[in-house]
Design an enzyme around this catalytic site. Structure first.
Site, short mmCIF file in Angstrom:
data_model
loop_
_atom_site.label_atom_id
_atom_site.label_comp_id
_atom_site.label_asym_id
_atom_site.label_seq_id
_atom_site.Cartn_x
_atom_site.Cartn_y
_atom_site.Cartn_z
NE ARG A 111 -3.79 -0.33 2.31
CZ ARG A 111 -4.43 -0.85 3.37
NH1 ARG A 111 -4.27 -0.34 4.57
NH2 ARG A 111 -5.22 -1.90 3.21
NE ARG A 158 -3.14 1.40 9.34
CZ ARG A 158 -3.90 0.38 8.91
NH1 ARG A 158 -4.62 0.48 7.81
NH2 ARG A 158 -3.94 -0.75 9.59
CE LYS A 176 -7.09 -1.49 10.54
NZ LYS A 176 -7.93 -2.06 9.46
CE LYS A 203 -8.45 2.67 8.55
NZ LYS A 203 -9.40 1.83 7.80
CB CYS A 233 -13.74 -3.96 -0.04
SG CYS A 233 -14.33 -5.65 0.10
CB CYS A 280 -9.15 -9.61 1.04
SG CYS A 280 -9.42 -9.22 2.77
CB CYS A 304 -15.53 -9.82 5.57
SG CYS A 304 -14.30 -8.63 6.10
CB CYS A 323 -12.32 -2.38 3.33
SG CYS A 323 -11.44 -3.37 4.55
FE1 SRM Z 1 -9.49 -2.36 5.15
C1 SRM Z 1 -8.26 -5.07 6.76
C2 SRM Z 1 -8.36 -3.52 2.25
C3 SRM Z 1 -10.10 0.64 3.78
C4 SRM Z 1 -11.53 -1.60 7.81
N1 SRM Z 1 -8.41 -4.00 4.62
C5 SRM Z 1 -7.96 -4.98 5.44
C6 SRM Z 1 -7.02 -5.92 4.71
C7 SRM Z 1 -5.62 -5.42 4.88
C8 SRM Z 1 -7.15 -7.41 5.07
C9 SRM Z 1 -6.26 -7.99 6.12
O1 SRM Z 1 -6.13 -7.42 7.22
O2 SRM Z 1 -5.70 -9.04 5.85
C10 SRM Z 1 -7.54 -5.70 3.27
C11 SRM Z 1 -6.55 -5.98 2.15
C12 SRM Z 1 -7.26 -6.51 0.94
C13 SRM Z 1 -6.43 -6.60 -0.26
O3 SRM Z 1 -6.25 -7.72 -0.78
O4 SRM Z 1 -5.94 -5.59 -0.73
C14 SRM Z 1 -8.12 -4.32 3.36
N2 SRM Z 1 -9.16 -1.56 3.38
C15 SRM Z 1 -8.77 -2.23 2.27
C16 SRM Z 1 -8.88 -1.35 1.04
C17 SRM Z 1 -7.80 -1.64 0.00
C18 SRM Z 1 -10.29 -1.55 0.44
C19 SRM Z 1 -10.48 -1.03 -0.95
O5 SRM Z 1 -10.91 -1.84 -1.77
O6 SRM Z 1 -10.22 0.14 -1.23
C20 SRM Z 1 -8.83 0.03 1.70
C21 SRM Z 1 -7.43 0.54 1.85
C22 SRM Z 1 -7.42 1.89 2.48
C23 SRM Z 1 -6.07 2.54 2.54
O7 SRM Z 1 -5.60 2.99 1.50
O8 SRM Z 1 -5.51 2.64 3.64
C24 SRM Z 1 -9.41 -0.28 3.07
N3 SRM Z 1 -10.54 -0.73 5.74
C25 SRM Z 1 -10.76 0.37 4.97
C26 SRM Z 1 -11.80 1.17 5.54
C27 SRM Z 1 -12.39 2.46 4.95
C28 SRM Z 1 -11.76 3.69 5.48
O9 SRM Z 1 -10.76 3.62 6.19
O10 SRM Z 1 -12.27 4.75 5.21
C29 SRM Z 1 -12.23 0.51 6.69
C30 SRM Z 1 -13.41 0.93 7.60
C31 SRM Z 1 -13.11 2.06 8.49
C32 SRM Z 1 -12.50 1.57 9.77
O11 SRM Z 1 -11.27 1.44 9.81
O12 SRM Z 1 -13.24 1.27 10.70
C33 SRM Z 1 -11.41 -0.67 6.81
N4 SRM Z 1 -9.79 -3.19 7.00
C34 SRM Z 1 -10.72 -2.75 7.92
C35 SRM Z 1 -10.73 -3.67 9.03
C36 SRM Z 1 -11.63 -3.56 10.28
C37 SRM Z 1 -10.96 -2.82 11.36
C38 SRM Z 1 -11.78 -2.86 12.64
O13 SRM Z 1 -12.02 -1.82 13.21
O14 SRM Z 1 -12.14 -3.94 13.07
C39 SRM Z 1 -9.79 -4.67 8.73
C40 SRM Z 1 -9.44 -5.89 9.59
C41 SRM Z 1 -8.52 -5.56 10.71
O15 SRM Z 1 -7.93 -4.48 10.81
O16 SRM Z 1 -8.36 -6.45 11.54
C42 SRM Z 1 -9.23 -4.34 7.45
FE1 SF4 Z 2 -11.16 -7.80 2.88
FE2 SF4 Z 2 -13.32 -7.56 4.37
FE3 SF4 Z 2 -11.83 -5.42 3.84
FE4 SF4 Z 2 -13.26 -6.47 1.93
S1 SF4 Z 2 -14.08 -5.58 3.81
S2 SF4 Z 2 -11.08 -5.88 1.76
S3 SF4 Z 2 -13.20 -8.62 2.40
S4 SF4 Z 2 -11.19 -7.16 5.03
#
Ligand code: SRM
Ligand code: SF4
Length: 573
Positions: free
Chosen positions: A74, A143, A208, A210, A429, A435, A474, A478
């Site tokens: 990233r 982040r 994390k 944000k 996402c 993922c 899931c 994201c």
């Molecule tokens: Fe996310 C985890 C992709 C924005 C909440 N996110 C992941 C992981 C890294 C999976 C993992 O932990 O193994 C995903 C990687 C997938 C892949 O193959 O690329 C992933 N998140 C993404 C992206 C790429 C989605 C997209 O299609 O654009 C976004 C990358 C953002 C960036 O550039 O930094 C992305 N993730 C978000 C957002 C939206 C936002 O931030 O505005 C959220 C919801 C807001 C929040 O944080 O509450 C988000 N991602 C999560 C979570 C849940 C965190 C939690 O509070 O429980 C996880 C899982 C975790 O952290 O354990 C996660």
């Molecule tokens: Fe992966 Fe769930 Fe985030 Fe989609 S919402 S990128 S399935 S961790």
């Protein structure tokens, strides 16, 4: 704070010597494509995740092969601004080391997928040579800091972009580990007293963190979904300061009621000069009071809920040594992007391109990646990544406009803004196949769902109505599905929870409408609701508001009521 055992990650961080762990040794080990469990956790702080191609898992298991390991990288892009040179290099690296695609993320960042371990160091090093980096793109730190991607609209936007970049720089981890591991920086023998993280300390944050900044009326960065947000307050065309919002987040876990999406509370106001200080002190409050025993309860939103927003405000004021001012009025109208051409007052042009699912790639029918590369080669402005996974070709001079236009046409991109309003308001996402946490498809499947729903909307005469629609594989959220008007959240192969009723400006959480539906039920469930919407809506009423007024989903209390009135008022015209 509690006598409970610290979570395993706390030990990994403590033992890591400021994020070094045994990453260098792991990279040198050619006997496997993977890294040790502990180093996988540490790698996140360096902006990379170990993954495997889930499409290939069964086959490789059958043949007794190691999983098809690779790495996602990233790239941080504070405020989402990249130069044409950075675009060209990003494109090159995507071809040379990744899977030939560039993912534009929901946080205005670039992602590569499919990088094998032996190429990881070189890729990260070459990213840094383009004046971009990956440090703190993931991990228990602050982040990528987001802000509205339209700084050209007024000088206020330029100030806000600068504030986003300043916060990002200020909160970047200080450890030299990144330089040592990836950039061949000189190795520094450290002890706890020699190398300090002045803001984070040796165990960084509990989870994390944000941050985002928005300039009303656009909430295209979804401020209510962030740990900390700043809402720019503009009076007489001058930026006078920012409202401060805390405790938003989306992630939850199916069947675990202690986890939930939460909207941020607006707790106060700061001046432009105070913004970096406020960001730092909020981070310190989370560092000191966040839960380090249970990672499912360690996001800042739970710290805010556990203590209450009033307590957070009081603690913040104490850390600041001065008091935040009272919240000022603001109004958001939507959280989408503005597509197509726009000219600014200086005579520069900007084209917002729809990028479905944020995936920039070439297909035989639609060579978008090549087209954008060709544009980057002649572009005299910059590129802006949006939090809705789209791309603005920004600041095109009047003399270059026709050339850019010709390239958009040559590569079939010139009609991108004429897609249905539903498709333009969609986010998916990544989900499968990369993922590790995906339970269902999202990026590969949402386009099909939208096609079906377009037909239903067409039947109801609603083609031009913008309805936000988001799908995630899931409940981690994201794609921020819990604040969209229609949200799909994966439960298992082909199965989703269907949420309705989020606010059109991202100011209200959606409600669960149907649990665990099969994907082939989606059209049948939503078609009749679209028909009702067409017939029964009030003038100018948004779909999310309608489904609540019509009783299709109940308005339920979610999160705190602190300043709830302000959130609700924010949308009223
Ligand atoms: Fe996310 C985890 C992709 C924005 C909440 N996110 C992941 C992981 C890294 C999976 C993992 O932990 O193994 C995903 C990687 C997938 C892949 O193959 O690329 C992933 N998140 C993404 C992206 C790429 C989605 C997209 O299609 O654009 C976004 C990358 C953002 C960036 O550039 O930094 C992305 N993730 C978000 C957002 C939206 C936002 O931030 O505005 C959220 C919801 C807001 C929040 O944080 O509450 C988000 N991602 C999560 C979570 C849940 C965190 C939690 O509070 O429980 C996880 C899982 C975790 O952290 O354990 C996660
Ligand atoms: Fe992966 Fe769930 Fe985030 Fe989609 S919402 S990128 S399935 S961790």
């Amino acid at each position: 704070m509690s006598e409970k055992k610290l979570s395993a990650n706390e030990g990994i961080k403590t033992r890591s010597n400021y994020l070094r762990g045994t990453i260098q040794e792991g990279l040198a080990d050619q006997s496997t494509g993977s890294m040790s469990e502990d180093d996988q956790q540490l790698l996140k702080f360096h902006g990379t995740y170990q993954q495997d191609d889930r499409d290939l898992r069964n086959d490789r298991r059958k043949h007794r092969l190691e999983k098809a390991y690779s790495f996602m990288i990233r790239i941080r892009v504070p405020g989402g601004v990249a130069t044409p040179h950075q675009w060209i290099e990003t494109d090159r690296l995507a071809t040379q080391f990744a899977n030939g695609t560039i993912k534009l993320t929901t946080r205005q960042a670039f992602q590569f997928h499919g990088i094998i371990k032996s190429n990881l160091k070189r890729t990260i090093k070459e990213i840094n040579q383009t004046a971009m980096d990956t440090v703190a793109a993931c991990g228990d730190v602050n982040r990528n800091v987001m802000c509205n991607p339209n700084p050209h609209l007024s000088s206020v936007h330029a100030e806000v972009l600068k504030a986003a970049q300043d916060i990002s720089t200020h909160l970047t981890p200080a450890t030299r580990a990144y330089h040592e591991i990836w950039l061949d920086g000189e190795k520094i023998e450290t002890s706890e007293t020699e190398e300090q993280e002045p803001i984070y300390g040796k165990t960084y944050l509990p989870r994390k963190f944000k941050i985002t900044i928005a300039v009303p009326p656009s909430n295209d960065v979804d401020i209510f979904a962030n740990c900390l947000s700043f809402i720019a307050i503009v009076e007489n065309d001058k930026l006078v300061g920012y409202n401060v919002a805390v405790g938003g987040g989306m992630g939850s876990t199916h069947g675990n009621e202690a986890t939930y999406p939460r909207l941020a509370d607006v707790i106060g106001f700061c001046t432009p000069e105070q913004i970096v200080d406020v960001a730092e002190k909020v981070v310190l409050v989370q560092r000191d009071f966040g839960d380090r025993t249970d990672r499912k309860h360690s996001r800042f939103k739970y710290t805010v809920d556990d203590h209450g927003p009033e307590w957070i405000l009081a603690k913040l004021n104490e850390y600041l040594g001065y008091e935040l001012g009272p919240v000022r009025d603001y109004k958001f109208t939507d959280n989408g992007d503005r597509f197509g051409w726009v000219e600014d007052e200086k005579g520069n042009f900007h084209y917002t391109l729809f990028v479905e699912g944020g995936r920039v790639l070439d297909t035989p029918a639609f060579p978008m990646r090549t087209g954008l590369l060709e544009i980057a080669k002649i572009h005299d402005g910059d590129f802006r990544l949006t939090a809705n996974q789209n791309l603005i070709i920004a600041n095109i001079s009047a003399k270059k406009r026709s050339e850019v236009e010709a390239l958009l046409e040559k590569y079939g991109m010139h009609h991108s803004h004429e897609r249905s309003a539903l498709r333009l308001a969609s986010i998916a996402c990544v989900a499968l196949p990369t993922c590790a946490l995906a339970l269902a498809e999202a990026e590969r499947y949402l386009p099909e769902v939208v096609t079906e729903l377009e037909e239903e909307l067409e039947n109801a005469g609603l083609r031009h109505d913008s309805i936000t629609i988001r799908m995630t594989g899931c409940p981690n959220g994201c794609g921020r599905p819990f604040i969209s008007e229609i949200g799909f959240v994966g439960r298992g192969p082909d199965r989703y929870n269907l949420y309705l009723g989020g606010g059109h400006a991202g100011q209200r959480l959606s409600k669960l409408y149907r649990q665990d539906i099969h994907s082939n039920e989606i059209r049948g469930l939503l078609g009749p609701i679209f028909q009702r919407f067409a017939k029964e809506r009030n003038a100018g009423e948004h779909f999310g508001d309608f489904v609540i007024r019509a009783g299709i989903v109940a308005e339920t209390k979610q999160g705190s009521d602190f300043h709830k009135n302000i959130k609700e008022e924010a949308l009223k015209n």
